[in-house]
Design a protein around this motif. Structure first.
Motif, PDB file in Angstrom:
ATOM      1  N   PHE A  43     -11.396  -0.956 -10.598  1.00 34.22           N
ATOM      2  CA  PHE A  43     -11.108  -0.577  -9.217  1.00 34.22           C
ATOM      3  C   PHE A  43     -11.564  -1.663  -8.252  1.00 34.22           C
ATOM      4  O   PHE A  43     -10.855  -2.033  -7.313  1.00 34.22           O
ATOM      5  N   LEU A  44     -12.785  -2.181  -8.473  1.00 32.16           N
ATOM      6  CA  LEU A  44     -13.344  -3.168  -7.557  1.00 32.16           C
ATOM      7  C   LEU A  44     -12.523  -4.457  -7.554  1.00 32.16           C
ATOM      8  O   LEU A  44     -12.221  -5.005  -6.481  1.00 32.16           O
ATOM      9  N   PHE A  58     -16.949  -1.270   1.263  1.00 31.93           N
ATOM     10  CA  PHE A  58     -16.804  -2.509   2.039  1.00 31.93           C
ATOM     11  C   PHE A  58     -15.407  -3.085   1.857  1.00 31.93           C
ATOM     12  O   PHE A  58     -14.746  -3.486   2.824  1.00 31.93           O
ATOM     13  N   CYS A  59     -14.945  -3.129   0.605  1.00 32.48           N
ATOM     14  CA  CYS A  59     -13.588  -3.637   0.359  1.00 32.48           C
ATOM     15  C   CYS A  59     -12.538  -2.697   0.934  1.00 32.48           C
ATOM     16  O   CYS A  59     -11.565  -3.134   1.569  1.00 32.48           O
ATOM     17  N   GLY A  60     -12.729  -1.407   0.718  1.00 34.53           N
ATOM     18  CA  GLY A  60     -11.739  -0.442   1.184  1.00 34.53           C
ATOM     19  C   GLY A  60     -11.593  -0.405   2.679  1.00 34.53           C
ATOM     20  O   GLY A  60     -10.477  -0.279   3.210  1.00 34.53           O
ATOM     21  N   GLU A  61     -12.705  -0.544   3.399  1.00 34.18           N
ATOM     22  CA  GLU A  61     -12.638  -0.517   4.858  1.00 34.18           C
ATOM     23  C   GLU A  61     -11.970  -1.759   5.443  1.00 34.18           C
ATOM     24  O   GLU A  61     -11.611  -1.771   6.613  1.00 34.18           O
ATOM     25  N   HIS A  62     -11.830  -2.805   4.656  1.00 36.18           N
ATOM     26  CA  HIS A  62     -11.116  -4.000   5.114  1.00 36.18           C
ATOM     27  C   HIS A  62      -9.698  -4.052   4.558  1.00 36.18           C
ATOM     28  O   HIS A  62      -9.030  -5.079   4.650  1.00 36.18           O
ATOM     29  N   MET A  63      -9.251  -2.921   3.978  1.00 32.48           N
ATOM     30  CA  MET A  63      -7.934  -2.924   3.355  1.00 32.48           C
ATOM     31  C   MET A  63      -7.071  -1.771   3.816  1.00 32.48           C
ATOM     32  O   MET A  63      -5.863  -1.886   3.928  1.00 32.48           O
ATOM     33  N   VAL A  87     -10.673  -5.967  -4.288  1.00 35.21           N
ATOM     34  CA  VAL A  87     -10.963  -7.315  -3.779  1.00 35.21           C
ATOM     35  C   VAL A  87      -9.670  -8.127  -3.677  1.00 35.21           C
ATOM     36  O   VAL A  87      -9.435  -8.830  -2.686  1.00 35.21           O
ATOM     37  N   PHE A  88      -8.824  -8.023  -4.694  1.00 27.79           N
ATOM     38  CA  PHE A  88      -7.532  -8.723  -4.651  1.00 27.79           C
ATOM     39  C   PHE A  88      -6.683  -8.233  -3.477  1.00 27.79           C
ATOM     40  O   PHE A  88      -6.068  -9.034  -2.763  1.00 27.79           O
ATOM     41  N   GLN A  89      -6.678  -6.918  -3.251  1.00 27.07           N
ATOM     42  CA  GLN A  89      -5.902  -6.360  -2.152  1.00 27.07           C
ATOM     43  C   GLN A  89      -6.432  -6.826  -0.797  1.00 27.07           C
ATOM     44  O   GLN A  89      -5.656  -7.120   0.123  1.00 27.07           O
ATOM     45  N   VAL A  90      -7.764  -6.879  -0.667  1.00 24.72           N
ATOM     46  CA  VAL A  90      -8.360  -7.321   0.593  1.00 24.72           C
ATOM     47  C   VAL A  90      -7.973  -8.762   0.903  1.00 24.72           C
ATOM     48  O   VAL A  90      -7.553  -9.094   2.023  1.00 24.72           O
ATOM     49  N   PHE A  91      -8.099  -9.643  -0.088  1.00 19.06           N
ATOM     50  CA  PHE A  91      -7.763 -11.042   0.139  1.00 19.06           C
ATOM     51  C   PHE A  91      -6.267 -11.205   0.442  1.00 19.06           C
ATOM     52  O   PHE A  91      -5.884 -12.005   1.295  1.00 19.06           O
ATOM     53  N   ARG A  92      -5.434 -10.432  -0.246  1.00 16.41           N
ATOM     54  CA  ARG A  92      -4.005 -10.516   0.020  1.00 16.41           C
ATOM     55  C   ARG A  92      -3.685  -9.965   1.405  1.00 16.41           C
ATOM     56  O   ARG A  92      -2.850 -10.520   2.138  1.00 16.41           O
ATOM     57  N   ASN A  93      -4.370  -8.907   1.796  1.00 20.30           N
ATOM     58  CA  ASN A  93      -4.153  -8.300   3.104  1.00 20.30           C
ATOM     59  C   ASN A  93      -4.526  -9.263   4.223  1.00 20.30           C
ATOM     60  O   ASN A  93      -3.759  -9.469   5.174  1.00 20.30           O
ATOM     61  N   ILE A  94      -5.697  -9.875   4.094  1.00 18.78           N
ATOM     62  CA  ILE A  94      -6.160 -10.795   5.138  1.00 18.78           C
ATOM     63  C   ILE A  94      -5.296 -12.055   5.174  1.00 18.78           C
ATOM     64  O   ILE A  94      -4.977 -12.589   6.244  1.00 18.78           O
TER      65      ILE A  94
END
Length: 541
Positions: free
Chosen positions: A395-396, A318-323, A400-407
């Protein structure tokens, strides 16, 4: 621009859905706390010392501690010495359950731990690394007048871990050692009304069997079984939740297959999570009431392992697909570094369970912790699983940090839009972040309630109301994960609404300048949600 229900549902309706789920969550906790009794009951048994003077002890003769056919009993070892009864002629007998009671299939399992009362004697002290060897026979019957039927007969070795806190002087003879409790027996079903244990401590000085183990005065057992009332509540919950999750799962996949594009990886993983939740919900335990299925504990462990492995994999994907970039998406092979520790950890725990409960299917007295090799092997499996779990959470957290930074980085495209359209995308981002926080809250509640259930007495009393905390933990957390999976499949199902079509004539019309900043991220991208598309990084990033 169609998306998922979570994006197209109005805030008011979304709040109503959230409120309904919260009500069901509260009900799940209250069912366990107010309706169900405690999950388990512990019963203490004191063995009765019987005398078996037959020359051939290998021919089974069942010695009853009480009743019309009770055995020839002795009060203590001193009486045995007075009557010239040898150690090999003494049988410690335990009837399960206590007099005037009977066992029930609703108890589901029986777990026994053993406590030896060993007196200090100067001429018979416990040696270092002493091992007690017990010859144990287990029998059952369903009528008090019927004959006993043998269920198991094994030699049961256990290492003694005892300390004597007083000085070892003649004045302190007769005082008891402080000994650790020992694992004794586990049975995965309670299909009969009465059980009988006959425990012998055969002595053979030539083979050093039961030599240097001190003077054993008594054998005490503590039996633990599941409460029948809790079992009924638990079965009722599983029976109610099974069709609920199954129906929403079929509805979710039907919506996915109605779309013109093939399902993407994230949608497949959500569906797999629904399958694993349905698998753990199916109330096959109802059959254990009528059948002697001793493998139900092992089967339950396997079902839980599959669900939690699927849940941990879902969070990563879920996190990876949004990153990830588009070329890295929709491919399970791209997650081998993150999913690998889950697979290794799950496999280690599965092997450990097979080495413990798998062997207990044929030998209920077996425990992997009773030998040095078994203990080292079990600790190795647990340590490897723990390391994999730590790697997974690292990893998780990173993802999660990468997803929030990406968005957050993509939000820089929003100011150039019209006000209403900007508010729409800001709302989508807020809903995504809120779902992530709900996920963390569910995981945190599981850990918190587990800790609370371990450190408290098991229940709270408020006036005349008793709240069973341990039962509330089981039913509440079980209900919570069902509601979590239910909410995922409902909110991430494709929506029938089309955001772009019904607003093309109003203030939400997208000007070319506004669209330009998003086309690099969302055009020609198939995905379940607009956030899924919006979060993709541009190639030059």
């Amino acid at each position: 621009m169609a998306g998922a229900i979570i994006e197209n549902m109005s805030t008011k309706k979304l709040c109503i859905v959230g409120g309904i789920l919260l009500v069901f969550q509260i009900i799940a906790f209250l069912v366990g706390g107010l309706i169900a009794p405690g999950p388990t009951t512990a019963v203490s048994y004191m063995s009765v010392k019987c005398v078996d003077v037959r020359k051939n002890h290998h021919k089974t003769k069942w010695l009853m501690p009480w009743g019309p056919n009770q055995c020839d009993k002795i009060r203590d070892i001193e009486e045995a010495i007075t009557r010239q009864i040898e150690a090999n002629e003494i049988v410690f007998s335990v009837h399960i359950p206590l007099p005037a009671m009977e066992m029930s299939p609703w108890f589901q399992f029986m777990l026994f731990i053993l406590q030896l009362d060993i007196a200090f004697k100067l001429n018979n002290q416990i040696r270092d690394n002493a091992e007690v060897s017990m010859d144990v026979s287990l029998a059952y019957r369903d009528d008090m007048s019927a004959e006993w039927t043998e269920m198991a007969h094994e030699r049961v070795p256990r290492k003694l871990k005892c300390t004597f806190t007083s000085p070892k002087i003649p004045e302190h003879e007769g005082r008891y050692y402080e000994c650790d409790v020992l694992p004794f027996m586990e049975i995965g079903s309670v299909a009969h009304k009465y059980y009988l244990l006959n425990i012998r401590l055969p002595v053979n000085e030539k083979k050093k069997i039961n030599v240097g183990i001190g003077e054993i005065k008594d054998i005490r057992l503590v039996g633990i079984h599941q409460n029948g009332g809790f079992t009924k509540v638990w079965f009722a919950m599983k029976t109610f939740l099974t069709p609920s999750i199954f129906i929403i799962m079929v509805w979710y996949w039907r919506r996915i297959t109605m779309m013109s594009r093939p399902p993407v990886l994230l949608e497949k993983v959500i569906f797999a999570l629904g399958i694993s939740m349905t698998f753990i919900n199916i109330p096959v335990e109802w059959f254990s009431i009528g059948f002697d299925w001793t493998w139900m504990l092992l089967f339950g462990d396997i079902r839980q392992g599959i669900f939690y492995a699927m849940l941990l994999s879902f969070w990563i994907i879920f996190c990876g697909e949004h990153m990830m970039d588009q070329h890295e998406r929709n491919n399970i092979a791209g997650y081998w570094k993150q999913v690998g520790p889950i697979a290794v950890g799950s496999f280690c725990l599965f092997i450990f369970d097979m080495c413990e409960r798998g062997v207990q299917l044929t030998n209920p007295f077996y425990s992997i912790w009773t030998t040095d090799v078994g203990t080292e092997l079990a600790m190795a499996f647990i340590i490897v699983a723990g390391i994999c779990l730590c790697l997974y959470f690292l990893f998780l957290c990173f993802m999660v940090f990468q997803v929030f930074r990406n968005i957050s980085g993509k939000q820089s495209s929003l100011p150039a839009m019209s006000k209403v359209r900007r508010l729409h995308y800001e709302g989508l981002i807020f809903r995504f972040k809120f779902l992530m926080l709900i996920t963390l809250a569910c995981a945190a509640m599981t850990v918190i309630f587990f800790i609370v259930s371990q450190v408290t007495e098991g229940h709270w009393k408020w006036g005349g109301v008793t709240v069973q905390l341990n039962s509330a933990f089981f039913t509440g957390i079980y209900g919570m994960w069902n509601l979590y999976v239910f909410a995922l499949m409902f909110l991430y199902a494709p929506s029938h609404k089309n955001y772009g079509d019904d607003q093309s004539n109003g203030d939400l019309r997208v000007h070319s300048g506004e669209e330009l900043q998003l086309t690099t991220t969302i055009t020609h991208v198939d995905g379940p949600t607009e956030i899924y598309k919006l979060s993709r990084k541009e190639a030059q990033e």
